[in-house]
Design a protein around this motif. Structure first.
Motif, PDB file in Angstrom:
ATOM      1  N   PHE A  91      40.344 -13.829  23.942  1.00 22.52           N
ATOM      2  CA  PHE A  91      39.974 -14.013  25.344  1.00 22.52           C
ATOM      3  C   PHE A  91      39.329 -15.366  25.634  1.00 22.52           C
ATOM      4  O   PHE A  91      39.343 -15.834  26.761  1.00 22.52           O
ATOM      5  CB  PHE A  91      39.059 -12.859  25.768  1.00 22.52           C
ATOM      6  N   GLU A  92      38.749 -16.011  24.615  1.00 24.06           N
ATOM      7  CA  GLU A  92      38.202 -17.356  24.758  1.00 24.06           C
ATOM      8  C   GLU A  92      37.136 -17.439  25.854  1.00 24.06           C
ATOM      9  O   GLU A  92      37.009 -18.453  26.534  1.00 24.06           O
ATOM     10  CB  GLU A  92      39.324 -18.379  25.069  1.00 24.06           C
ATOM     11  N   LEU A  93      36.382 -16.355  26.044  1.00 18.80           N
ATOM     12  CA  LEU A  93      35.298 -16.376  27.030  1.00 18.80           C
ATOM     13  C   LEU A  93      34.039 -16.976  26.415  1.00 18.80           C
ATOM     14  O   LEU A  93      33.815 -16.891  25.213  1.00 18.80           O
ATOM     15  CB  LEU A  93      34.995 -14.952  27.522  1.00 18.80           C
ATOM     16  N   PHE A  94      33.217 -17.589  27.260  1.00 21.93           N
ATOM     17  CA  PHE A  94      31.914 -18.070  26.808  1.00 21.93           C
ATOM     18  C   PHE A  94      30.980 -16.874  26.665  1.00 21.93           C
ATOM     19  O   PHE A  94      30.699 -16.172  27.643  1.00 21.93           O
ATOM     20  CB  PHE A  94      31.346 -19.088  27.795  1.00 21.93           C
ATOM     21  N   GLN A  95      30.504 -16.648  25.444  1.00 20.19           N
ATOM     22  CA  GLN A  95      29.751 -15.431  25.151  1.00 20.19           C
ATOM     23  C   GLN A  95      28.383 -15.384  25.836  1.00 20.19           C
ATOM     24  O   GLN A  95      27.829 -14.310  26.050  1.00 20.19           O
ATOM     25  CB  GLN A  95      29.578 -15.281  23.631  1.00 20.19           C
ATOM     26  N   HIS A  96      27.821 -16.543  26.183  1.00 20.12           N
ATOM     27  CA  HIS A  96      26.494 -16.574  26.802  1.00 20.12           C
ATOM     28  C   HIS A  96      26.554 -16.502  28.323  1.00 20.12           C
ATOM     29  O   HIS A  96      25.515 -16.509  28.983  1.00 20.12           O
ATOM     30  CB  HIS A  96      25.752 -17.846  26.382  1.00 20.12           C
ATOM     31  N   LEU A  97      27.765 -16.446  28.880  1.00 20.05           N
ATOM     32  CA  LEU A  97      27.935 -16.353  30.330  1.00 20.05           C
ATOM     33  C   LEU A  97      28.488 -14.987  30.698  1.00 20.05           C
ATOM     34  O   LEU A  97      29.335 -14.442  29.987  1.00 20.05           O
ATOM     35  CB  LEU A  97      28.901 -17.433  30.837  1.00 20.05           C
ATOM     36  N   ASN A  98      28.011 -14.440  31.830  1.00 17.41           N
ATOM     37  CA  ASN A  98      28.560 -13.158  32.273  1.00 17.41           C
ATOM     38  C   ASN A  98      29.939 -13.380  32.912  1.00 17.41           C
ATOM     39  O   ASN A  98      30.432 -14.511  32.998  1.00 17.41           O
ATOM     40  CB  ASN A  98      27.583 -12.424  33.194  1.00 17.41           C
ATOM     41  N   ALA A  99      30.560 -12.288  33.356  1.00 15.77           N
ATOM     42  CA  ALA A  99      31.935 -12.363  33.854  1.00 15.77           C
ATOM     43  C   ALA A  99      32.061 -13.343  35.019  1.00 15.77           C
ATOM     44  O   ALA A  99      32.947 -14.204  35.037  1.00 15.77           O
ATOM     45  CB  ALA A  99      32.409 -10.962  34.264  1.00 15.77           C
ATOM     46  N   VAL A 100      31.188 -13.222  35.991  1.00 19.50           N
ATOM     47  CA  VAL A 100      31.241 -14.113  37.158  1.00 19.50           C
ATOM     48  C   VAL A 100      31.054 -15.565  36.746  1.00 19.50           C
ATOM     49  O   VAL A 100      31.785 -16.461  37.194  1.00 19.50           O
ATOM     50  CB  VAL A 100      30.181 -13.694  38.209  1.00 19.50           C
ATOM     51  N   GLU A 101      30.110 -15.821  35.866  1.00 18.89           N
ATOM     52  CA  GLU A 101      29.825 -17.198  35.451  1.00 18.89           C
ATOM     53  C   GLU A 101      30.994 -17.799  34.672  1.00 18.89           C
ATOM     54  O   GLU A 101      31.283 -19.001  34.811  1.00 18.89           O
ATOM     55  CB  GLU A 101      28.550 -17.230  34.618  1.00 18.89           C
ATOM     56  N   ASN A 102      31.668 -16.990  33.853  1.00 24.72           N
ATOM     57  CA  ASN A 102      32.855 -17.477  33.152  1.00 24.72           C
ATOM     58  C   ASN A 102      33.921 -17.944  34.136  1.00 24.72           C
ATOM     59  O   ASN A 102      34.597 -18.948  33.908  1.00 24.72           O
ATOM     60  CB  ASN A 102      33.423 -16.383  32.240  1.00 24.72           C
ATOM     61  N   ILE A 103      34.081 -17.203  35.227  1.00 22.00           N
ATOM     62  CA  ILE A 103      35.104 -17.538  36.225  1.00 22.00           C
ATOM     63  C   ILE A 103      34.681 -18.727  37.082  1.00 22.00           C
ATOM     64  O   ILE A 103      35.505 -19.562  37.470  1.00 22.00           O
ATOM     65  CB  ILE A 103      35.401 -16.303  37.110  1.00 22.00           C
ATOM     66  N   MET A 104      33.398 -18.858  37.351  1.00 18.36           N
ATOM     67  CA  MET A 104      32.881 -19.917  38.233  1.00 18.36           C
ATOM     68  C   MET A 104      32.985 -21.310  37.615  1.00 18.36           C
ATOM     69  O   MET A 104      33.083 -22.306  38.336  1.00 18.36           O
ATOM     70  CB  MET A 104      31.406 -19.654  38.570  1.00 18.36           C
ATOM     71  N   LEU A 105      32.939 -21.371  36.310  1.00 20.23           N
ATOM     72  CA  LEU A 105      32.733 -22.650  35.627  1.00 20.23           C
ATOM     73  C   LEU A 105      33.792 -23.699  35.985  1.00 20.23           C
ATOM     74  O   LEU A 105      33.456 -24.820  36.407  1.00 20.23           O
ATOM     75  CB  LEU A 105      32.709 -22.410  34.118  1.00 20.23           C
ATOM     76  N   ALA A 106      35.061 -23.368  35.822  1.00 18.14           N
ATOM     77  CA  ALA A 106      36.121 -24.365  36.047  1.00 18.14           C
ATOM     78  C   ALA A 106      36.218 -24.810  37.509  1.00 18.14           C
ATOM     79  O   ALA A 106      36.339 -26.016  37.773  1.00 18.14           O
ATOM     80  CB  ALA A 106      37.463 -23.840  35.549  1.00 18.14           C
ATOM     81  N   PRO A 107      36.157 -23.896  38.492  1.00 15.77           N
ATOM     82  CA  PRO A 107      36.181 -24.376  39.881  1.00 15.77           C
ATOM     83  C   PRO A 107      35.044 -25.348  40.203  1.00 15.77           C
ATOM     84  O   PRO A 107      35.244 -26.314  40.952  1.00 15.77           O
ATOM     85  CB  PRO A 107      36.048 -23.081  40.695  1.00 15.77           C
ATOM     86  N   ALA A 153      41.375 -13.657  35.457  1.00 14.09           N
ATOM     87  CA  ALA A 153      40.682 -14.092  36.680  1.00 14.09           C
ATOM     88  C   ALA A 153      40.225 -15.542  36.549  1.00 14.09           C
ATOM     89  O   ALA A 153      40.312 -16.326  37.504  1.00 14.09           O
ATOM     90  CB  ALA A 153      39.503 -13.168  36.969  1.00 14.09           C
ATOM     91  N   ARG A 154      39.733 -15.904  35.375  1.00  9.39           N
ATOM     92  CA  ARG A 154      39.290 -17.287  35.149  1.00  9.39           C
ATOM     93  C   ARG A 154      40.463 -18.259  35.317  1.00  9.39           C
ATOM     94  O   ARG A 154      40.318 -19.327  35.914  1.00  9.39           O
ATOM     95  CB  ARG A 154      38.694 -17.415  33.747  1.00  9.39           C
ATOM     96  N   ALA A 155      41.627 -17.892  34.783  1.00  6.61           N
ATOM     97  CA  ALA A 155      42.806 -18.753  34.952  1.00  6.61           C
ATOM     98  C   ALA A 155      43.204 -18.849  36.423  1.00  6.61           C
ATOM     99  O   ALA A 155      43.542 -19.928  36.923  1.00  6.61           O
ATOM    100  CB  ALA A 155      43.972 -18.211  34.114  1.00  6.61           C
ATOM    101  N   LEU A 156      43.135 -17.731  37.142  1.00  2.50           N
ATOM    102  CA  LEU A 156      43.512 -17.718  38.557  1.00  2.50           C
ATOM    103  C   LEU A 156      42.547 -18.531  39.421  1.00  2.50           C
ATOM    104  O   LEU A 156      42.917 -19.004  40.495  1.00  2.50           O
ATOM    105  CB  LEU A 156      43.559 -16.277  39.074  1.00  2.50           C
ATOM    106  N   ALA A 157      41.310 -18.701  38.941  1.00  2.00           N
ATOM    107  CA  ALA A 157      40.305 -19.429  39.723  1.00  2.00           C
ATOM    108  C   ALA A 157      40.688 -20.884  39.962  1.00  2.00           C
ATOM    109  O   ALA A 157      40.213 -21.513  40.905  1.00  2.00           O
ATOM    110  CB  ALA A 157      38.944 -19.354  39.021  1.00  2.00           C
ATOM    111  N   MET A 158      41.548 -21.410  39.106  1.00  2.00           N
ATOM    112  CA  MET A 158      42.014 -22.788  39.287  1.00  2.00           C
ATOM    113  C   MET A 158      43.184 -22.885  40.264  1.00  2.00           C
ATOM    114  O   MET A 158      43.756 -23.950  40.454  1.00  2.00           O
ATOM    115  CB  MET A 158      42.419 -23.362  37.925  1.00  2.00           C
ATOM    116  N   LYS A 159      43.554 -21.751  40.854  1.00  2.00           N
ATOM    117  CA  LYS A 159      44.672 -21.681  41.803  1.00  2.00           C
ATOM    118  C   LYS A 159      45.948 -22.287  41.210  1.00  2.00           C
ATOM    119  O   LYS A 159      46.567 -23.205  41.778  1.00  2.00           O
ATOM    120  CB  LYS A 159      44.295 -22.358  43.126  1.00  2.00           C
ATOM    121  N   PRO A 160      46.352 -21.783  40.039  1.00  2.00           N
ATOM    122  CA  PRO A 160      47.512 -22.370  39.342  1.00  2.00           C
ATOM    123  C   PRO A 160      48.811 -22.093  40.076  1.00  2.00           C
ATOM    124  O   PRO A 160      48.960 -21.106  40.788  1.00  2.00           O
ATOM    125  CB  PRO A 160      47.489 -21.661  37.988  1.00  2.00           C
ATOM    126  N   LYS A 161      49.768 -22.992  39.850  1.00  2.00           N
ATOM    127  CA  LYS A 161      51.122 -22.802  40.381  1.00  2.00           C
ATOM    128  C   LYS A 161      51.976 -21.985  39.411  1.00  2.00           C
ATOM    129  O   LYS A 161      52.999 -21.425  39.790  1.00  2.00           O
ATOM    130  CB  LYS A 161      51.789 -24.161  40.595  1.00  2.00           C
TER     131      LYS A 161
END
Length: 246
Positions: A91-107, A153-161
């Motif tokens: 999953f390559e999630l950041f273990q110290h960040l919660n779900a929302v924070e993992n998704i927020m980071l890239a945007p 969800a994290r991938a979708l946060a970048m609004k990919p094509k």
């Protein structure tokens, strides 16, 4: 004049030292289409996927994305990856960040979103992947299926094509596979263009527009889902299907 394909892979080869992993691979993906890559382990599926977003630059050949050749200048790889979401086996999630924070980071880091706007986007995407109640949970407090849905969800946060999935359910327990595949099927139904490496034939039958069968680095079969699962395939592809379906 016909419109060019959304993604066009032409004559792609990839070697690691003396080992040639991809051999003259060519296929195209139209906008809104879901293409599934299948084949035995070691056939080059994941390497081909990684070539599409230049995690592995091809040894030679051409890859055109939205009409533009992307392999000529690898300095633009990061800009390209901002338009192509990728979901990995692990999953390559950041273990110290919660779900929302993992998704927020890239945007916030890449797209320049404010913290407030990134938070709103993350909450919306957690609803889209059906785990809004897990927003404040750390990765180790989530099931494997929930972690993979956060990764989607994290991938979708970048609004990919374009979305690429590299065996996204292979690390999951059987009961968690369906919840991830359901989200992927919904995204395909919503018109997200996607290429997926998977062994889940139920998903392939349900969501794929086309099936590409690979073996020993070559594309052996490229057929519509109906044709492929209808038995109108090469003997080798039929043999693989018989083994995996029974």
């Amino acid at each position: 004049m016909t419109n060019p394909a959304f993604l066009e892979v032409t004559g792609v080869n990839k070697s690691f030292g003396p080992l040639q992993v991809l051999k003259e691979c060519s296929f195209s993906v139209n906008k809104g289409e879901t293409v599934v890559l299948i084949g035995p382990s070691g056939s080059g599926k994941s390497t081909l996927l990684r070539c599409i977003n230049l995690l592995e630059p091809p040894s030679d050949g051409s890859i055109r994305f939205q009409g533009k050749e992307i392999t000529e200048d690898l300095r633009n790889a990061d800009k390209l990856r901002a338009q192509i979401g990728m979901v990995f086996q692990n999953f390559e999630l950041f273990q110290h960040l919660n779900a929302v924070e993992n998704i927020m980071l890239a945007p916030m880091k890449v797209l320049g979103y404010s913290r407030h706007d990134a938070h709103d986007l993350a909450v919306e995407l957690l609803k889209k992947v059906h785990i809004p109640d897990r927003a404040d949970h750390l990765p180790d407090e989530l099931s494997g299926g929930q972690q993979q849905r956060v990764a989607i969800a994290r991938a979708l946060a970048m609004k990919p094509k374009l979305m690429l999935y590299d065996e996204p359910t292979s690390a999951l327990d059987p009961e968690m596979i369906r919840e991830v595949l359901d989200v992927m099927t919904e995204l395909s139904a919503d018109g997200m263009t996607s290429v997926c490496v998977t062994h889940e034939m139920g998903f392939a039958r349900r969501a794929a527009d086309r099936i590409i069968f690979m073996e020993q680095g070559s594309i052996i079969e490229n057929a519509s889902s109906d044709v492929f699962f209808g038995g109108e395939v090469s003997p080798r592809a039929q043999q693989f299907l018989n083994q995996i379906l029974h």
